[in-house]
Design an enzyme around this catalytic site. Structure first.
Site, PDB file in Angstrom:
ATOM      1  N   ASP A  97     -24.558  28.626   5.447  1.00 52.75           N
ATOM      2  CA  ASP A  97     -24.467  29.300   4.166  1.00 52.75           C
ATOM      3  C   ASP A  97     -23.835  30.666   4.362  1.00 52.75           C
ATOM      4  O   ASP A  97     -24.513  31.680   4.462  1.00 52.75           O
ATOM      5  CB  ASP A  97     -25.871  29.399   3.565  1.00 52.75           C
ATOM      6  CG  ASP A  97     -25.863  30.130   2.241  1.00 52.75           C
ATOM      7  OD1 ASP A  97     -26.945  30.574   1.827  1.00 52.75           O
ATOM      8  OD2 ASP A  97     -24.789  30.258   1.637  1.00 52.75           O
TER       9      ASP A  97
ATOM     10  N   ASP B 153     -25.999  32.762  -0.388  1.00 52.61           N
ATOM     11  CA  ASP B 153     -26.488  32.719  -1.772  1.00 52.61           C
ATOM     12  C   ASP B 153     -27.329  31.480  -2.037  1.00 52.61           C
ATOM     13  O   ASP B 153     -27.587  31.122  -3.173  1.00 52.61           O
ATOM     14  CB  ASP B 153     -25.312  32.781  -2.753  1.00 52.61           C
ATOM     15  CG  ASP B 153     -24.457  31.519  -2.663  1.00 52.61           C
ATOM     16  OD1 ASP B 153     -23.579  31.348  -3.501  1.00 52.61           O
ATOM     17  OD2 ASP B 153     -24.683  30.703  -1.734  1.00 52.61           O
TER      18      ASP B 153
ATOM     19  N   ASN C 128     -22.113  32.822   2.596  1.00 48.43           N
ATOM     20  CA  ASN C 128     -22.292  34.003   1.725  1.00 48.43           C
ATOM     21  C   ASN C 128     -23.743  34.197   1.313  1.00 48.43           C
ATOM     22  O   ASN C 128     -24.044  34.971   0.427  1.00 48.43           O
ATOM     23  CB  ASN C 128     -21.368  33.915   0.500  1.00 48.43           C
ATOM     24  CG  ASN C 128     -21.548  32.592  -0.209  1.00 48.43           C
ATOM     25  OD1 ASN C 128     -22.421  31.803   0.145  1.00 48.43           O
ATOM     26  ND2 ASN C 128     -20.745  32.352  -1.212  1.00 48.43           N
TER      27      ASN C 128
ATOM     28  N   ASP D 241       0.813  -1.215   0.000  1.00 46.67           N
ATOM     29  CA  ASP D 241       0.000   0.000   0.000  1.00 46.67           C
ATOM     30  C   ASP D 241       0.851   1.271   0.000  1.00 46.67           C
ATOM     31  O   ASP D 241       1.816   1.368   0.748  1.00 46.67           O
ATOM     32  CB  ASP D 241      -0.849   0.059   1.283  1.00 46.67           C
ATOM     33  CG  ASP D 241      -1.922  -1.004   1.320  1.00 46.67           C
ATOM     34  OD1 ASP D 241      -2.940  -0.772   1.991  1.00 46.67           O
ATOM     35  OD2 ASP D 241      -1.732  -2.069   0.715  1.00 46.67           O
TER      36      ASP D 241
ATOM     37  N   HIS E 272      -8.965  -0.013  -2.545  1.00 42.14           N
ATOM     38  CA  HIS E 272      -9.161   1.435  -2.677  1.00 42.14           C
ATOM     39  C   HIS E 272      -9.184   1.904  -4.121  1.00 42.14           C
ATOM     40  O   HIS E 272      -9.418   3.080  -4.399  1.00 42.14           O
ATOM     41  CB  HIS E 272      -8.070   2.195  -1.904  1.00 42.14           C
ATOM     42  CG  HIS E 272      -8.398   2.358  -0.458  1.00 42.14           C
ATOM     43  ND1 HIS E 272      -8.876   3.537   0.077  1.00 42.14           N
ATOM     44  CD2 HIS E 272      -8.342   1.486   0.563  1.00 42.14           C
ATOM     45  CE1 HIS E 272      -9.089   3.376   1.369  1.00 42.14           C
ATOM     46  NE2 HIS E 272      -8.771   2.128   1.695  1.00 42.14           N
TER      47      HIS E 272
ATOM     48  N   SER F 285     -19.184  20.139  -8.268  1.00 45.58           N
ATOM     49  CA  SER F 285     -18.891  21.560  -8.189  1.00 45.58           C
ATOM     50  C   SER F 285     -18.452  21.953  -6.789  1.00 45.58           C
ATOM     51  O   SER F 285     -17.976  23.043  -6.566  1.00 45.58           O
ATOM     52  CB  SER F 285     -20.150  22.357  -8.557  1.00 45.58           C
ATOM     53  OG  SER F 285     -21.173  22.013  -7.628  1.00 45.58           O
TER      54      SER F 285
ATOM     55  N   ASP G 163     -22.232  17.114 -10.176  1.00 49.55           N
ATOM     56  CA  ASP G 163     -21.387  17.832 -11.128  1.00 49.55           C
ATOM     57  C   ASP G 163     -20.068  18.216 -10.484  1.00 49.55           C
ATOM     58  O   ASP G 163     -19.303  18.997 -11.030  1.00 49.55           O
ATOM     59  CB  ASP G 163     -22.115  19.063 -11.678  1.00 49.55           C
ATOM     60  CG  ASP G 163     -22.479  20.030 -10.565  1.00 49.55           C
ATOM     61  OD1 ASP G 163     -23.053  21.094 -10.854  1.00 49.55           O
ATOM     62  OD2 ASP G 163     -22.192  19.723  -9.388  1.00 49.55           O
TER      63      ASP G 163
ATOM     64  N   HIS H 271      -2.737  -4.462   2.414  1.00 51.38           N
ATOM     65  CA  HIS H 271      -4.059  -4.180   3.006  1.00 51.38           C
ATOM     66  C   HIS H 271      -4.047  -3.805   4.471  1.00 51.38           C
ATOM     67  O   HIS H 271      -4.951  -3.140   4.950  1.00 51.38           O
ATOM     68  CB  HIS H 271      -4.955  -5.402   2.777  1.00 51.38           C
ATOM     69  CG  HIS H 271      -6.425  -5.167   2.899  1.00 51.38           C
ATOM     70  ND1 HIS H 271      -7.057  -4.050   2.435  1.00 51.38           N
ATOM     71  CD2 HIS H 271      -7.393  -5.942   3.425  1.00 51.38           C
ATOM     72  CE1 HIS H 271      -8.355  -4.150   2.665  1.00 51.38           C
ATOM     73  NE2 HIS H 271      -8.591  -5.281   3.270  1.00 51.38           N
TER      74      HIS H 271
ATOM     75  N   ASP I 181      -3.935  -0.285  -3.605  1.00 49.02           N
ATOM     76  CA  ASP I 181      -4.102   0.824  -2.646  1.00 49.02           C
ATOM     77  C   ASP I 181      -3.089   1.950  -2.895  1.00 49.02           C
ATOM     78  O   ASP I 181      -2.319   2.333  -2.011  1.00 49.02           O
ATOM     79  CB  ASP I 181      -4.025   0.332  -1.200  1.00 49.02           C
ATOM     80  CG  ASP I 181      -5.371  -0.196  -0.722  1.00 49.02           C
ATOM     81  OD1 ASP I 181      -5.558  -0.383   0.478  1.00 49.02           O
ATOM     82  OD2 ASP I 181      -6.271  -0.403  -1.575  1.00 49.02           O
TER      83      ASP I 181
END
Lengths: 717, 162
Positions: free
Chosen positions: A677, A681, A679, A160, A222, A641, A639, A460, A189
Site C-alpha cells: 500500500d 490510504d 500511499n 485469431d 476468448h 475501480s 466496480d 485457436h 479470438d
C-alpha cells in the site's frame, strides 16, 4: 573437392543446430502457455467447487464470496436500453477522435480504420451506440451462418487476431476492405493478449453492420468475459475507458453471447473456432439458445436458479455436515454440473506430454487439490463413498434441476470453441486447455461425412507458418496473428475460397524492420524471449529447485551433475521440455560437468535477493501466481475501480492460498499488504501491484525492519 | 573394476538421455517416431558432423526394412548410441575449416568472391540447394566489400556455436 565437402558438412551441421534451437524455442513458448492455461482450469474448478461447498463463516467472507459468485444479472430489454443509454453521454468539445452516425456507412467504417491506424480512440458514446446496434443485428442471426460463394469470386477467412491491430490492417492492405465484392469470415479470438482488442472489435462490428450479408463473425473461446479477466481484454477496456468502461464491458458480455457459433459455406465447408468432438451435431447446435452461454466456461443460466448470494445467506447458518448430506455422491448418469473435463480415458504407453497423459495428470492433481480444499474449508469427515469425483456435485437439490440435455448442449458448444486436432485417433478431453477435446483424424472423418462436409476450417492454435493442414487435408488451421509469441516467432495467414472451394493461402508477417534478418538473427531474437520467459519460471521456483537439488547433493558440496540438474528441473517445473538440449542456453559454466547451483540462481536472477527464506518463497509464490491473483482481483474489484481494500486483499490471498500448497500466516499477509500500500490510504492499486511483477528486471528486494518491501524505480515510499 | 563398470553405465545412461531429449524435440505425435527427413537434423544436433553420404549410410541402418517415412526410436537409439560412443563424425576444428576455405581460395587473396563460393558450394562435393546457398551468403558476405572474408566468418560462426 574434399574441401568443398568439408565446408558443406560443417555448414549443414550449423543449420541443423539452428533448427533445433528454433524448435525448442517454440516448445518453450507453448509449454509455458499451456501451463498457464492449466492453471486457469484449476482456478476455475476451484471456484466451481467453492460455489458448491463453501460456507462463509463470517460476514466478510460472505461478502467476498457473493462478489465472486453473484449470478449474472438477467437484463430485460427495457433495462438494457436504460442502462446502456449512450444518449446521455456527452461528447466533449475537445474530442478529436472519429465520429460515426447511424445507419452506418462504408465511409464510417473506413474512417474508423484510418482513425485507429493513427492511434485515435473512439469515444465511449459511440462505442456504446455501435455495440448496441451490433447487438440488435446479432440477435437476428442464426447460430450457424449459411453462406454461399455464388455471389462473389472469393471469400476470405481470417483466424485469431488477439488484439493485434497491425495484422488486421495488413490483411486489409493486402486483401482489401470488406465490401459487397469482398466477403470476409472472421473466426473468433479477436481480443486478449494484444493491445488493440477493442479497436479490432469496433472495426469488425462496423463492417458487420455495413455489409451484413458479406461479413460474418464467429465466436471464439476468448469472446468470454471470464477468459478476458485473465488475458487482458478487461483490463484494456478499463484502462482506455475509465468512466464508462464498466458499461462497455457489460454490454460486450452480452454481445459476445449473441455471436454466432459457426459458419458453413456452400454446405460443404464448416468454419468454427476450435473444431469438433465425436459428439458434435450441427443440428443440435443450430437449435440452442446461444445467448444463455454468457461465458462458455460456466453452465448455462437457468431462470429457476437462486441468486447465489441469496443461497449463501440462506445457508449461512447451516453446519457443514448438513451440506454434506445433501451431496449426492453416487454416479448418476445425468450431471447437474458438467465440469469441463469429464472422465478422461487414456491409453498406457503414451509419452508424458500426450493429450492422454496430460488429461490424466491434471485430473489427478486437481482432485488432490480439491481434497485439500475440502479439508481446509472444514469438512473433516470423508464422504460415505470415499471418493470425491470431479464430475459430480449437487448441493441444493431443490433449486437446481438435473437436466441431461442442458449439459449435453453445453458440451456441444464448449467442444466447438475449445477443441484441438491431434494426430492420434480417438477423442480425448482437452485438459490442457480446460475445455473441449482433442479430436483425431477418425473423428474428423466421421463428423464431417455425417454432415456432408468436405473441409473444416478452424483457428485457436498458433502455427509457425500461419496455417497448417492436418487429418488428410480435411482440417485447416488458420491463424492470423503474426509474431504472436515474439517478433519473428511466426507468420500470420488468411485463406481465400472460391466456388471451387479450393483453399488459397496468403501469408504475411508484420515487421518494422525492412532489412532482411539472417536465420541466425531470426532464431536468436525469438529464442532470447523464450529463454527469458523460461528463466523467469526457473527463478520463481527457486526454493523448490534448491531443496530438490539438495536431495541429490547428499555430501552438501553445493554442486550437482548436469544430468541430475536436468532431472530435477523437469520434476519441479513439469514443462515437458528437452532440458538437455536447452542446457547450453541456461547453464553458463559447469567445470567437470558439475554445476554450482546456488551460483547458478544468482546468474539467473538480475539481482540478489537478500530476504529470508520464508519471505523469498512467499514472493516467489506470488510471482508465480500473478495471473491467478490478477484474475481473482478483477473479479473482486466489482466496480472496476482498480482498487482493492486491505481486507479484500487479505481475504483474496487466503482464498488463493487454500488453492495452493502454501500455508501463509496472517501476519505475513498483512505485512505484505501493508508494504504494497504505497500511499498508505488503506487500499491497494491492483495495477501497480501487478506491474511490479511484470518488471521483473527492475524488482529490488530489500528487507527493512523485518517486513518485505517492493520498490520499483521512481516509486514513492 | 566395478567402479569402471559403474561409470561406463552412467555414461551410457547419460548418452541415452541426451539422445532421447534430442529425439523428443522432433517427435510431434508423441509416439516415439520422427519423420525420416528430420533425422539428419537430430543427428547433427548431437554434435555429430556427418557428410550427406555418411548420413545416408547411417539412415540405412536405422530405417525399417520397408521404409515407412518414419524412424522409430527403438532403432534410432542403439545405432546413435554406438555413433556417440565411438565418437564418429566429430565436428570439424576451426583450423581445419579455415584450411578448407584456403584451398578454395586458389589465388590466395584472403577472401572469396560470392560467385566463387557459390560455384564451389553448388557444383562440387555434395551441392547446396539454392536456399542453402542464399542463406549462407546472407550471413557470410561482408556488406561493405561484397566479398567473403572467410577467416572472420569462420571465427564468428564457431564462437557462437559453443
Amino acid at each position: 573437392m574434399k574441401a568443398a565437402v568439408l565446408i558443406q558438412r560443417w555448414y549443414r551441421q550449423y543449420v541443423a543446430r539452428m533448427e533445433v534451437r528454433r524448435r525448442c524455442t517454440w516448445t518453450i513458448f507453448q509449454s509455458i502457455e499451456y501451463a498457464g492455461e492449466q492453471d486457469q482450469i484449476k482456478l476455475q474448478n476451484f471456484f466451481t467447487y467453492l460455489m458448491d461447498h463453501f460456507t462463509p463463516t463470517n460476514s466478510n467472507q460472505r461478502d467476498l464470496i457473493s462478489h465472486i459468485f453473484t449470478e449474472d444479472e438477467v437484463y430485460k430489454e427495457t433495462e438494457l436500453e436504460k442502462y446502456f443509454d449512450h444518449e446521455t453521454i456527452e461528447l466533449p468539445e475537445s474530442y478529436t477522435g472519429p465520429h460515426i452516425d447511424f445507419p452506418l456507412t462504408a465511409a464510417h467504417a473506413a474512417a474508423l480504420v484510418e482513425a485507429f491506424r493513427h492511434k485515435q480512440q473512439l469515444h465511449a458514446r459511440y462505442v456504446l451506440q455501435l455495440l448496441h446496434e451490433t447487438l440488435k443485428h446479432l440477435k437476428l442471426l442464426p447460430n450457424i451462418n449459411r453462406v454461399c460463394t455464388c455471389f462473389c469470386e472469393e471469400i476470405t477467412i481470417c483466424g485469431d487476431l488477439h488484439g493485434q491491430l497491425d495484422d488486421l490492417l495488413l490483411i486489409f492492405y493486402k486483401n482489401g476492405l470488406p465490401s459487397v465484392e469482398k466477403p470476409y469470415i472472421f473466426n473468433g479470438d479477436y481480443v486478449d493478449r494484444g493491445k488493440n482488442s477493442i479497436e479490432i472489435l469496433l472495426i469488425l462490428f462496423a463492417f458487420l453492420l455495413v455489409y451484413p450479408n458479406e461479413v460474418h463473425m464467429n465466436r471464439g473461446n476468448h469472446e468470454d468475459y471470464i477468459v478476458n479477466l485473465r488475458y487482458g481484454f478487461t483490463k484494456e477496456v478499463m484502462q482506455k475507458y475509465k468512466m464508462h468502461g464498466r458499461k462497455i464491458h457489460k454490454l460486450l458480455q452480452i454481445v459476445f453471447s449473441w455471436m454466432p457459433l459457426a459458419t458453413v459455406i456452400d454446405q460443404k465447408v464448416l468454419i468454427t473456432h476450435g473444431g469438433i468432438s465425436d459428439t458434435t451435431d450441427l443440428d443440435i447446435i443450430a437449435k440452442v439458445d446461444r445467448h444463455k452461454y454468457v461465458s462458455v466456461l460456466r453452465p448455462p443460466k437457468k431462470k429457476k436458479r437462486h441468486n447465489m448470494a441469496e443461497a449463501l445467506s440462506i445457508r449461512g447458518g447451516r453446519t457443514s455436515e448438513g451440506d454434506i448430506q445433501t451431496t449426492n455422491m453416487d454416479s448418476r448418469p445425468s450431471l447437474r454440473r458438467l465440469s469441463l473435463t469429464s472422465t478422461p480415458c487414456y491409453s498406457p504407453g503414451t509419452r508424458k506430454r500426450s493429450p492422454h497423459d496430460i488429461s490424466r495428470k491434471v485430473r489427478r492433481s486437481v482432485e488432490e487439490e480439491l481434497e485439500k480444499c475440502r479439508r481446509q474449508v472444514g469438512f473433516s469427515e470423508p464422504y460415505e463413498d470415499g471418493k470425491f469425483s470431479l464430475s459430480f456435485s449437487e448441493s441444493d437439490s431443490e433449486s437446481f434441476e438435473v437436466c441431461e440435455s442442458d449439459n449435453a448442449e453445453w458440451k456441444q458448444i464448449v467442444d466447438i470453441l475449445w477443441s484441438d486436432p491431434m494426430h492420434q485417433e480417438g477423442c480425448v478431453p482437452n485438459a490442457v486447455r480446460g475445455g473441449g477435446c482433442y479430436y483425431g483424424p477418425d473423428v474428423t472423418e466421421k463428423v464431417l461425412s455425417r454432415h456432408n462436409i468436405q473441409l473444416l476450417i478452424r483457428s485457436h492454435e498458433c502455427k509457425q507458418d500461419g496455417y497448417e493442414f492436418c487429418h488428410n487435408r480435411k482440417v485447416l488451421t488458420i491463424f492470423s496473428a503474426s509474431n504472436y509469441y515474439e517478433l519473428g516467432s511466426n507468420r500470420g495467414a488468411y485463406v481465400k475460397l472460391g466456388p471451387d472451394l479450393i483453399p488459397h493461402l496468403v501469408q504475411y508477417q508484420v515487421s518494422r524492420t525492412t532489412r532482411k534478418l539472417t536465420m541466425k538473427q531470426r532464431v536468436s531474437r525469438v529464442e532470447r524471449s523464450a529463454l527469458r520467459a523460461l528463466r523467469e519460471q526457473l527463478f520463481s521456483h527457486k526454493s523448490d529447485l534448491i531443496s530438490a537439488f539438495e536431495k541429490y547433493d547428499k555430501n552438501k558440496t553445493g554442486r550437482i551433475s548436469l544430468n541430475d540438474w536436468a532431472t530435477v528441473v523437469e520434476s519441479v517445473l513439469h514443462l515437458g521440455l528437452p532440458w538437455r538440449v536447452l542446457r547450453s542456453q541456461l547453464v553458463q559454466s559447469a567445470p567437470e560437468g558439475l554445476l554450482e547451483y546456488h551460483a547458478w540462481f544468482d546468474d539467473l536472477a538480475i539481482e540478489q535477493p537478500t530476504t529470508e527464506h520464508v519471505h523469498q518463497s512467499l514472493l516467489e509464490t506470488l510471482y508465480r501466481n500473478r495471473s491467478n491473483l490478477e484474475t481473482i482481483f478483477r473479479i473482486i474489484d466489482s466496480d472496476n475501480s482498480g482498487l482493492v481494500s486491505f481486507e479484500e486483499f487479505c481475504q483474496t490471498w487466503k482464498l488463493l492460498s487454500s488453492h495452493l500448497n502454501m500455508e501463509i500466516s496472517n501476519e505475513a499477509i498483512s505485512d505484505l499488504a501493508r508494504s504494497i500500500d504505497f500511499n498508505k490510504d488503506g487500499s491497494i492499486d491492483i495495477n501497480e501491484f501487478l506491474e511490479a511483477f511484470r518488471l521483473v528486471d527492475k524488482i529490488h528486494y530489500t528487507e527493512r525492519e523485518g517486513s518485505l518491501l517492493l520498490t520499483t524505480p521512481g516509486a514513492l515510499l | 573394476m566395478a567402479e569402471e563398470k559403474e561409470s561406463a553405465e552412467a555414461m551410457i545412461s547419460e548418452i541415452h538421455k541426451q539422445i532421447t531429449d534430442a529425439f523428443d524435440v522432433f517427435d510431434h505425435e508423441f509416439n516415439k517416431t520422427v519423420d525420416v527427413r528430420e533425422v539428419g537434423t537430430i543427428i547433427r544436433s548431437l554434435s555429430c558432423c556427418p557428410s550427406e553420404g555418411e548420413l545416408h549410410d547411417l539412415l540405412a541402418e536405422i530405417e525399417e526394412e520397408e521404409p515407412t517415412g518414419y524412424i522409430r526410436f527403438e532403432k534410432f537409439l542403439p545405432t546413435m548410441t554406438k555413433v556417440l560412443m565411438e565418437r564418429r563424425y566429430r565436428p570439424i576444428p576451426e583450423d581445419v575449416l579455415l584450411q578448407a576455405f584456403e584451398v578454395l581460395d586458389q589465388e590466395k587473396k584472403g577472401h572469396l568472391e560470392p560467385e566463387e563460393l557459390t560455384k564451389y558450394m553448388s557444383e562440387e562435393g555434395e551441392p547446396f540447394t539454392q536456399e542453402e546457398m542464399e542463406e549462407m551468403l546472407s550471413a557470410a558476405v561482408d556488406p561493405d566489400k561484397n566479398v567473403i572474408l572467410y577467416k572472420d566468418y569462420v571465427g564468428m560462426m564457431t564462437v557462437e556455436d559453443n
